[in-house]
Structures are given as structure tokens and as C-alpha cells.
Design a protein around this motif. Structure first.
Motif, PDB file in Angstrom:
ATOM      1  N   ALA A 138       0.613  -1.272   0.019  1.00 55.40           N
ATOM      2  CA  ALA A 138       0.128   0.051   0.004  1.00 55.40           C
ATOM      3  C   ALA A 138       0.839   1.123  -0.042  1.00 55.40           C
ATOM      4  CB  ALA A 138      -0.905   0.222   1.038  1.00 55.40           C
ATOM      5  N   GLY A 139       2.157   1.157   0.079  1.00 52.05           N
ATOM      6  CA  GLY A 139       3.001   2.196   0.123  1.00 52.05           C
ATOM      7  C   GLY A 139       2.727   3.174   1.474  1.00 52.05           C
ATOM      8  N   THR A 140       2.248   2.574   2.342  1.00 52.07           N
ATOM      9  CA  THR A 140       2.203   3.123   3.704  1.00 52.07           C
ATOM     10  C   THR A 140       2.722   2.875   4.889  1.00 52.07           C
ATOM     11  OG1 THR A 140      -0.162   3.329   2.987  1.00 52.07           O
ATOM     12  CG2 THR A 140       0.168   3.677   5.419  1.00 52.07           C
ATOM     13  N   ASP A 141       3.439   3.974   5.845  1.00 55.39           N
ATOM     14  CA  ASP A 141       4.049   3.532   6.866  1.00 55.39           C
ATOM     15  C   ASP A 141       3.238   3.552   7.970  1.00 55.39           C
ATOM     16  OD1 ASP A 141       5.750   3.384   9.018  1.00 55.39           O
ATOM     17  OD2 ASP A 141       6.932   5.034   8.600  1.00 55.39           O
ATOM     18  N   ILE A 142       2.769   2.576   8.339  1.00 56.21           N
ATOM     19  CA  ILE A 142       1.469   2.545   9.384  1.00 56.21           C
ATOM     20  C   ILE A 142       1.862   2.887  10.682  1.00 56.21           C
ATOM     21  CG2 ILE A 142       0.299   0.420   8.209  1.00 56.21           C
ATOM     22  CD1 ILE A 142       1.180  -1.301  10.759  1.00 56.21           C
ATOM     23  N   THR A 143       3.252   3.221  11.009  1.00 56.52           N
ATOM     24  CA  THR A 143       3.584   3.778  12.049  1.00 56.52           C
ATOM     25  C   THR A 143       3.451   5.452  12.132  1.00 56.52           C
ATOM     26  OG1 THR A 143       6.038   4.032  11.506  1.00 56.52           O
ATOM     27  CG2 THR A 143       5.273   1.868  12.638  1.00 56.52           C
ATOM     28  N   ARG A 144       3.342   5.793  11.069  1.00 61.36           N
ATOM     29  CA  ARG A 144       3.073   7.360  10.690  1.00 61.36           C
ATOM     30  C   ARG A 144       1.943   7.904  10.401  1.00 61.36           C
ATOM     31  NH1 ARG A 144       8.360   9.709  11.130  1.00 61.36           N
ATOM     32  NH2 ARG A 144       9.983   8.129  11.074  1.00 61.36           N
ATOM     33  N   GLU A 145       1.083   6.977   9.330  1.00 62.53           N
ATOM     34  CA  GLU A 145       0.064   7.310   8.769  1.00 62.53           C
ATOM     35  C   GLU A 145      -0.999   6.356   8.649  1.00 62.53           C
ATOM     36  OE1 GLU A 145       0.322   8.435   4.560  1.00 62.53           O
ATOM     37  OE2 GLU A 145       2.174   7.154   4.284  1.00 62.53           O
ATOM     38  N   PRO A 146      -2.671   6.628   8.778  1.00 64.74           N
ATOM     39  CA  PRO A 146      -3.374   5.550   8.571  1.00 64.74           C
ATOM     40  C   PRO A 146      -3.137   4.887   7.147  1.00 64.74           C
ATOM     41  CG  PRO A 146      -4.458   7.583   9.059  1.00 64.74           C
ATOM     42  CD  PRO A 146      -2.901   7.923   8.853  1.00 64.74           C
ATOM     43  N   ILE A 147      -3.829   3.661   7.090  1.00 63.39           N
ATOM     44  CA  ILE A 147      -3.939   2.909   6.104  1.00 63.39           C
ATOM     45  C   ILE A 147      -5.453   2.533   5.570  1.00 63.39           C
ATOM     46  CG2 ILE A 147      -3.969   0.578   7.449  1.00 63.39           C
ATOM     47  CD1 ILE A 147      -1.962  -0.383   5.019  1.00 63.39           C
ATOM     48  N   HIS A 148      -5.792   2.540   4.165  1.00 64.36           N
ATOM     49  CA  HIS A 148      -7.053   2.474   4.112  1.00 64.36           C
ATOM     50  C   HIS A 148      -7.317   0.966   3.550  1.00 64.36           C
ATOM     51  CE1 HIS A 148      -7.403   7.005   2.066  1.00 64.36           C
ATOM     52  NE2 HIS A 148      -6.835   6.894   3.269  1.00 64.36           N
ATOM     53  N   ILE A 149      -8.650   0.736   4.109  1.00 64.39           N
ATOM     54  CA  ILE A 149      -9.270  -0.802   4.164  1.00 64.39           C
ATOM     55  C   ILE A 149     -10.603  -0.678   3.933  1.00 64.39           C
ATOM     56  CG2 ILE A 149      -7.435  -1.815   5.836  1.00 64.39           C
ATOM     57  CD1 ILE A 149     -10.755  -0.665   6.975  1.00 64.39           C
ATOM     58  N   LYS A 150     -11.068  -1.810   3.514  1.00 61.36           N
ATOM     59  CA  LYS A 150     -12.508  -2.183   3.362  1.00 61.36           C
ATOM     60  C   LYS A 150     -12.912  -3.509   3.661  1.00 61.36           C
ATOM     61  CE  LYS A 150     -14.002  -3.315  -0.525  1.00 61.36           C
ATOM     62  NZ  LYS A 150     -14.796  -3.238  -2.088  1.00 61.36           N
ATOM     63  N   PRO A 151     -14.211  -4.044   4.050  1.00 61.71           N
ATOM     64  CA  PRO A 151     -14.557  -5.352   4.083  1.00 61.71           C
ATOM     65  C   PRO A 151     -14.064  -6.187   3.000  1.00 61.71           C
ATOM     66  CG  PRO A 151     -16.317  -3.757   4.544  1.00 61.71           C
ATOM     67  CD  PRO A 151     -15.321  -3.005   3.978  1.00 61.71           C
ATOM     68  N   GLY A 152     -13.523  -7.466   3.087  1.00 60.00           N
ATOM     69  CA  GLY A 152     -13.360  -8.328   2.100  1.00 60.00           C
ATOM     70  C   GLY A 152     -13.643  -9.715   2.608  1.00 60.00           C
ATOM     71  N   ASN A 153     -14.103 -10.481   1.471  1.00 59.94           N
ATOM     72  CA  ASN A 153     -14.265 -11.852   1.888  1.00 59.94           C
ATOM     73  C   ASN A 153     -13.221 -12.995   2.577  1.00 59.94           C
ATOM     74  OD1 ASN A 153     -13.702 -15.129   0.760  1.00 59.94           O
ATOM     75  ND2 ASN A 153     -15.949 -14.632   1.093  1.00 59.94           N
ATOM     76  N   HIS A 154     -13.612 -13.517   3.459  1.00 57.27           N
ATOM     77  CA  HIS A 154     -12.476 -14.258   4.430  1.00 57.27           C
ATOM     78  C   HIS A 154     -12.663 -15.552   4.632  1.00 57.27           C
ATOM     79  CE1 HIS A 154      -9.554 -14.141   7.337  1.00 57.27           C
ATOM     80  NE2 HIS A 154     -10.230 -14.300   8.624  1.00 57.27           N
ATOM     81  N   TYR A 155     -13.921 -15.788   4.985  1.00 60.13           N
ATOM     82  CA  TYR A 155     -14.160 -17.351   5.460  1.00 60.13           C
ATOM     83  C   TYR A 155     -15.676 -18.011   5.197  1.00 60.13           C
ATOM     84  CZ  TYR A 155     -13.261 -21.404   8.883  1.00 60.13           C
ATOM     85  OH  TYR A 155     -13.134 -22.500   9.361  1.00 60.13           O
ATOM     86  N   ALA A 156     -15.640 -19.189   4.885  1.00 59.09           N
ATOM     87  CA  ALA A 156     -16.804 -19.862   4.787  1.00 59.09           C
ATOM     88  C   ALA A 156     -17.463 -20.613   6.044  1.00 59.09           C
ATOM     89  CB  ALA A 156     -16.771 -20.964   3.460  1.00 59.09           C
ATOM     90  N   MET A 157     -18.291 -20.223   6.659  1.00 60.87           N
ATOM     91  CA  MET A 157     -18.866 -21.110   7.847  1.00 60.87           C
ATOM     92  C   MET A 157     -19.439 -22.264   7.296  1.00 60.87           C
ATOM     93  SD  MET A 157     -18.435 -17.913   9.004  1.00 60.87           S
ATOM     94  CE  MET A 157     -19.903 -17.121   8.689  1.00 60.87           C
ATOM     95  N   GLY A 158     -19.934 -22.403   6.218  1.00 61.69           N
ATOM     96  CA  GLY A 158     -20.720 -23.268   5.691  1.00 61.69           C
ATOM     97  C   GLY A 158     -19.790 -24.362   4.878  1.00 61.69           C
TER      98      GLY A 158
END
Length: 375
Positions: A138-158
Motif C-alpha cells: 500500500a506504500g504506507t508507513d502504518i507507524t506514521r499514517e493511517p492505512i485505507h481498508i475495506k471489508p473483504g471476503n474471508h471465511y466460509a462457515m458453511g
């Protein structure tokens, strides 16, 4: 036979899942006659990198990171004032998606995860991997600035319906891990509880299958089945190149599932998704292939995986349409409340011609009865 083939996250774009998570074992068991269960319960993780699906660990919020919209508002105060960023994954994902949908996200369809509040020293101690992910992807230093995120598919309970020993309803067929549905997660897996699927029920399935196998001789595969599989692969290899490209169909499936069967669902969009899946099931029958080889043919592998993915997608959408309530990871905007009187039950799907046959299974109650979640 024990299936331990993982989940089906590649149906969705983006996903945190590996490229091999195409629901192969789930689809194979389904085609063999094993019922699937809870397929509509698909978990979205609230913190993934937009476009890439790379996971930003929940540990960031556990360490105290904050979520902000584009207006600088720490918006979880509106949705879960008692838990804030530590609310369950589905609650945080819906909150983020609401902010994005209502125009308070950033132009690239994200919100900001501010890890700087944790402190530089602690970040390097507890979140070193995320420092690298932010810098490299992301080209982001998370110790100095926020990082941009969004919800993403992760796991199938079924997945493939099993008992506590990993047995399916097909004699001799077992399943364990994310491809199975015992169900220990209900409609909403908690963080790290996937270890139950792998370590506990994986071991139980292995032990039970080994014990059963002692009294069973090695079966001989039916010649007709082997011939059918050979013919199917030969048909793929011998196709002309007039059909659609494999990558096009996969991309269309991923966009459809993420756009219509994701954090928020409703009848109209689910019906549109089902129509699209049925269309793609027809198109995959003539999908173009370039490789005519008989050794490690990646084109053939891609077609087989796509067929498995479409079987999974159809069952997910069918289950989501059938469950006319909101529960766990399934949130229906047209049925926003949980309805225990009518829907405290599992939905099962069994192969039956062109459309999966819908059935139901009782929920096993032990010590804890379901209660309303409040934050």
C-alpha cells in the motif's frame, strides 16, 4: 477418503483466501450426493486492502487501532458504542460498508485504519508483519499514517455437512477443515476458531476414518466413472477457442458475488446473482482453452476449478435467498431482524438436477441458547 481442501473464497473479488481456495472439495462432495450446510454464511473481514484482499490482522484493532471515515469521524461510536472497533467482524464490516455506501468513505471506496495511536514501539513488537504489508503493498508507513481498508471476503462457515467425526452422508467420505460444516461456528465464526476445524475435527476425522478403514478392503474404481472423467477432460482440451476467456468468467463471478452476495443482501440482488451464476454455468461449458497438452495442463485445471466455483456460488446464493432473516454473517436489508421462530435451523443443499434441493436440519443446542447481540 478425507476431503481437506479448504474454503471457497476465490468466488469473491477481493478475498483474503489463497488462489487455491476454489471450493473444489465442497463441489466434489456435493456432486457425489453429500448435502452442503450453512452455505449462505460467508464471513467478510472488516480490514483488508482494497483491490488486493490482503488481510490486515484483527490484532491491529486488538492493540487499539481506530477506524475513521473520510470526514475524520471515528464512526464505530454510532454502531457499537460499547465495543467500538472490537465489535464482531460482521458488525464492523457492515458499519464500514454503510459509511462507504453513504458517501463518507474515501474516493477509492475505503475507510481509514489508524494504527499510529498504538505507538511505534508496540507496533514493531506486535504488528511487524503488517508494517511490511503496508509498506510493500500500500506504500504506507502504518507507524506514521493511517492505512485505507475495506471489508473483504474471508471465511466460509458453511460447507460439507458432517458429524463430529467428520463423516458425511456418503459412506466412506469424510471432510475436515474449512470445507466441512460440523457446525461449530454457527453463522459467524469468531477469530482463531478456525483452529477447531483443523486441529480438533481434523484429528477426529483422521482417527475415525483410520479405524473404519481397518475393516474395509481397497475399492476398485468403476470403469464407467473413470471413462466419464476422461471424456470430460478430453472435451475441454479439444474445444475450439470461440468461447469466452476463463479469466473473464472468473472476474464476472467475483464481481457478482462481491456486489450482490456480500455484506448486505436483498431478494432482488440475490435473484440477479443467481441468474448470473446460471448464465456463467452455461458459458463455462464452451470456455476457450489454449493448452492442448496432456501433462499438467493449467487451462484444464482452470476450467475444472471454475466449474467447482460455480457450483459453490449457486449453493451460496440459493441458501441466502431461502433464509429470509438476518443472522450471523447473513444480513438481509429486506429482512433485517433475526427470526428464531421460523429460522433457527440449518439450511442444507443437495444436488438434484439443475437446481439444488433445499432442506433443513435442526440446530443442536447445548449449554448456551441464542440471545440478542447488543453493543
Amino acid at each position: 477418503v478425507i476431503l481437506a481442501t479448504g474454503g471457497n473464497g476465490q468466488l469473491f473479488i477481493p478475498t483474503t483466501n489463497a488462489l487455491i481456495c476454489t471450493g473444489d472439495g465442497i463441489a466434489m462432495a456435493y456432486r457425489a450426493g453429500a448435502p452442503l450446510m450453512d452455505m449462505e454464511m460467508v464471513q467478510y473481514h472488516p480490514t483488508t486492502l482494497a483491490g488486493l484482499g490482503l488481510l490486515i490482522t484483527e490484532g491491529a484493532r486488538g492493540e487499539g487501532a481506530h477506524l475513521y471515515n473520510a470526514e475524520g469521524e471515528r464512526f464505530m461510536e454510532k454502531y457499537a458504542p460499547n465495543k467500538m472497533e472490537l465489535a464482531s467482524r460482521d458488525v464492523v464490516s457492515r458499519a464500514e460498508q454503510t459509511e462507504i455506501d453513504e458517501g463518507r468513505g474515501f474516493p477509492n471506496g475505503t475507510v481509514a485504519l489508524d494504527i499510529t495511536v498504538v505507538g511505534r514501539k508496540r507496533i514493531h513488537e506486535a504488528l511487524r508483519e503488517i508494517v511490511n504489508v503496508g509498506r510493500d503493498f500500500a506504500g504506507t508507513d502504518i507507524t506514521r499514517e493511517p492505512i485505507h481498508i475495506k471489508p473483504g471476503n474471508h471465511y466460509a462457515m458453511g460447507g460439507i455437512k458432517t458429524d463430529i467425526n467428520g463423516q458425511t452422508e456418503v459412506p466412506g467420505l469424510y471432510a475436515a477443515g474449512e470445507c466441512a460444516c460440523v457446525s461449530v461456528h454457527g453463522g459467524n465464526r469468531l477469530g482463531a476458531n478456525s483452529l477447531l476445524d483443523t486441529l480438533i475435527f481434523g484429528r477426529r476425522a483422521g482417527q475415525h476414518a483410520a479405524e473404519q478403514g481397518r475393516g474395509v478392503s481397497m475399492p476398485t474404481p468403476a470403469g464407467s466413472e473413470l471413462a466419464r472423467e476422461r471424456d470430460a477432460i478430453s472435451d475441454i482440451v479439444s474445444r475450439d477457442r470461440s468461447g469466452r476467456r476463463l479469466s473473464e468468467i472468473r472476474a464476472e463471478l467475483g464481481a457478482t458475488m462481491d456486489g450482490k452476495v456480500a455484506v448486505f443482501r436483498d431478494e432482488d440482488r440475490l435473484r440477479e446473482a443467481l441468474e448470473k451464476v446460471k448464465q456463467l454455468q452455461e458459458e463455462v461449458k464452451t470456455v476457450a482453452v489454449d493448452d492442448r497438452g496432456s501433462v499438467f495442463n493449467q487451462d484444464v485445471l482452470g476450467v475444472l476449478e471454475l466449474q467447482f466455483m460455480l457450483d459453490n456460488a449457486e449453493c451460496i446464493v440459493m441458501g441466502a435467498i431461502e433464509r429470509k432473516e438476518s443472522r450471523g454473517a447473513q444480513y438481509r436489508t429486506d429482512y433485517p431482524e433475526r427470526n428464531d421462530a421460523d429460522w433457527l435451523k440449518h439450511i442444507t443443499l443437495t444436488a438434484n438436477g439443475d437446481i439444488p434441493e433445499v432442506g433443513f436440519s435442526e440446530v443442536t443446542m447445548t449449554q448456551w441458547e441464542p440471545e440478542e447481540r447488543t453493543y
